[in-house]
Enzyme design. Structure first.
Site, PDB file in Angstrom:
ATOM      1  N   ASP A   9       0.848  -1.189   0.000  1.00 50.59           N
ATOM      2  CA  ASP A   9       0.000   0.000   0.000  1.00 50.59           C
ATOM      3  C   ASP A   9       0.886   1.243   0.000  1.00 50.59           C
ATOM      4  O   ASP A   9       2.072   1.174   0.348  1.00 50.59           O
ATOM      5  CB  ASP A   9      -0.895  -0.049   1.242  1.00 50.59           C
ATOM      6  CG  ASP A   9      -1.664   1.235   1.464  1.00 50.59           C
ATOM      7  OD1 ASP A   9      -2.351   1.684   0.528  1.00 50.59           O
ATOM      8  OD2 ASP A   9      -1.570   1.797   2.572  1.00 50.59           O
ATOM      9  N   ASP A  11      -0.379   5.112   0.936  1.00 47.96           N
ATOM     10  CA  ASP A  11      -0.706   6.026   2.032  1.00 47.96           C
ATOM     11  C   ASP A  11      -0.828   5.271   3.350  1.00 47.96           C
ATOM     12  O   ASP A  11      -1.601   4.324   3.476  1.00 47.96           O
ATOM     13  CB  ASP A  11      -2.018   6.751   1.744  1.00 47.96           C
ATOM     14  CG  ASP A  11      -1.938   7.627   0.500  1.00 47.96           C
ATOM     15  OD1 ASP A  11      -0.878   8.239   0.298  1.00 47.96           O
ATOM     16  OD2 ASP A  11      -2.918   7.682  -0.255  1.00 47.96           O
ATOM     17  N   LYS A 151      -8.764  -4.687  -3.139  1.00 43.13           N
ATOM     18  CA  LYS A 151      -7.366  -5.037  -3.382  1.00 43.13           C
ATOM     19  C   LYS A 151      -7.152  -6.545  -3.306  1.00 43.13           C
ATOM     20  O   LYS A 151      -6.262  -7.085  -3.976  1.00 43.13           O
ATOM     21  CB  LYS A 151      -6.460  -4.309  -2.384  1.00 43.13           C
ATOM     22  CG  LYS A 151      -6.418  -2.801  -2.566  1.00 43.13           C
ATOM     23  CD  LYS A 151      -5.448  -2.161  -1.572  1.00 43.13           C
ATOM     24  CE  LYS A 151      -5.431  -0.639  -1.698  1.00 43.13           C
ATOM     25  NZ  LYS A 151      -4.477  -0.006  -0.764  1.00 43.13           N
ATOM     26  N   ASP A 174      -2.159  -0.905   5.922  1.00 38.83           N
ATOM     27  CA  ASP A 174      -2.477  -0.259   7.193  1.00 38.83           C
ATOM     28  C   ASP A 174      -3.959   0.006   7.429  1.00 38.83           C
ATOM     29  O   ASP A 174      -4.356   0.305   8.553  1.00 38.83           O
ATOM     30  CB  ASP A 174      -1.756   1.088   7.282  1.00 38.83           C
ATOM     31  CG  ASP A 174      -2.405   2.138   6.383  1.00 38.83           C
ATOM     32  OD1 ASP A 174      -2.417   1.947   5.155  1.00 38.83           O
ATOM     33  OD2 ASP A 174      -2.934   3.123   6.920  1.00 38.83           O
ATOM     34  N   ASP A 178      -7.197  -2.206   2.915  1.00 39.16           N
ATOM     35  CA  ASP A 178      -6.109  -3.159   2.678  1.00 39.16           C
ATOM     36  C   ASP A 178      -6.444  -4.550   3.196  1.00 39.16           C
ATOM     37  O   ASP A 178      -5.728  -5.510   2.892  1.00 39.16           O
ATOM     38  CB  ASP A 178      -4.813  -2.689   3.353  1.00 39.16           C
ATOM     39  CG  ASP A 178      -4.302  -1.373   2.813  1.00 39.16           C
ATOM     40  OD1 ASP A 178      -4.422  -1.162   1.595  1.00 39.16           O
ATOM     41  OD2 ASP A 178      -3.793  -0.554   3.604  1.00 39.16           O
TER      42      ASP A 178
END
Length: 228
Positions: A9, A11, A151, A174, A178
């Site tokens: 990931d 951000d 994802k 995070d 995700d």
């Protein structure tokens, strides 16, 4: 034999923290170590494809999962894992008055992003969106996209495309968006990840965001992650 692919990931994972866009130097160096070890790195982000490809270029990464899994760019080709016209949904979301559109929406195809203007923005957007769409938050923005796209689904598609078992793919993230890829691959959550991300992961490192990603790469390169 260790991890063959690393999906990461952007951000909150490669950044200094979950409330900044500044990249972590430790994370960038760890990313380079993974690449140098022969691991194929894939950037997986909620951001639009054009933005994601630009960032990936500066990271030395070729492959990208964008728009929370709606688009996959691999080996120079872009594949759409979603379909449909989002204009009606966009109008319904903006009519709530609870959000403002992301500047990226002009170049996003399926996953639309919004900046919350009120505390209960997510709930109000969910109430406005008809069945068949998912509403969630990355911690940076509220996202609306066709149901079934995330994802995790993109990672499964990627594994089939590459002919690699998902057990040999590590994923680091995070946030709630995700969780799907953390559950699908050999997931590692950074220390300041959301509870949903931590529950989905196989391992949780202590360090936050970029420092946590460094720990995740240490774990991967030491042979402590990935299994068929």
């Amino acid at each position: 034999m260790g991890c063959k692919v690393l999906v990461v990931d952007l951000d909150g994972t490669l950044t200094l923290s979950r409330n900044t866009y500044e990249l972590s130097v430790e994370a960038l160096l760890a990313l380079r170590r993974a690449r140098d070890a022969g691991i194929r790195v894939v950037l997986a982000t909620a951001n639009g494809l054009d933005f994601a490809l630009t960032v990936a270029r500066y990271l030395g990464v070729r492959d990208v999962i964008a728009e929370n899994g709606c688009l996959v760019h691999i080996d120079g080709e872009t594949h759409e894992l979603c379909s449909g016209d989002m204009s009606e949904v966009d109008r319904a979301v903006l009519a709530t008055g609870a959000v403002a559109p992301s500047h990226q929406n002009k170049c996003r195809r399926f996953d639309l992003a919004y900046v919350p203007l009120v505390e209960n923005a997510v709930e109000r957007v969910k109430a406005a969106v008809r069945p068949g769409y998912v509403v969630d938050s990355s911690g940076y923005a509220i996202h609306v996209r066709p149901a079934g796209a995330d994802k995790g689904a993109a990672v499964r598609w990627l594994c089939e495309r590459l002919g690699v078992s998902c057990g040999w793919v590590a994923a680091v993230g995070d946030s709630d968006v995700d969780a799907g890829m953390l559950a699908t691959a050999w997931g590692i959550a950074v220390g300041n990840a959301t509870e949903a991300a931590k529950r989905a992961a196989r391992a949780v490192v202590r360090g936050p965001s970029g420092l946590g990603f460094k720990e995740a790469v240490d774990l991967i390169l030491s042979g402590g992650a990935c299994a068929p």
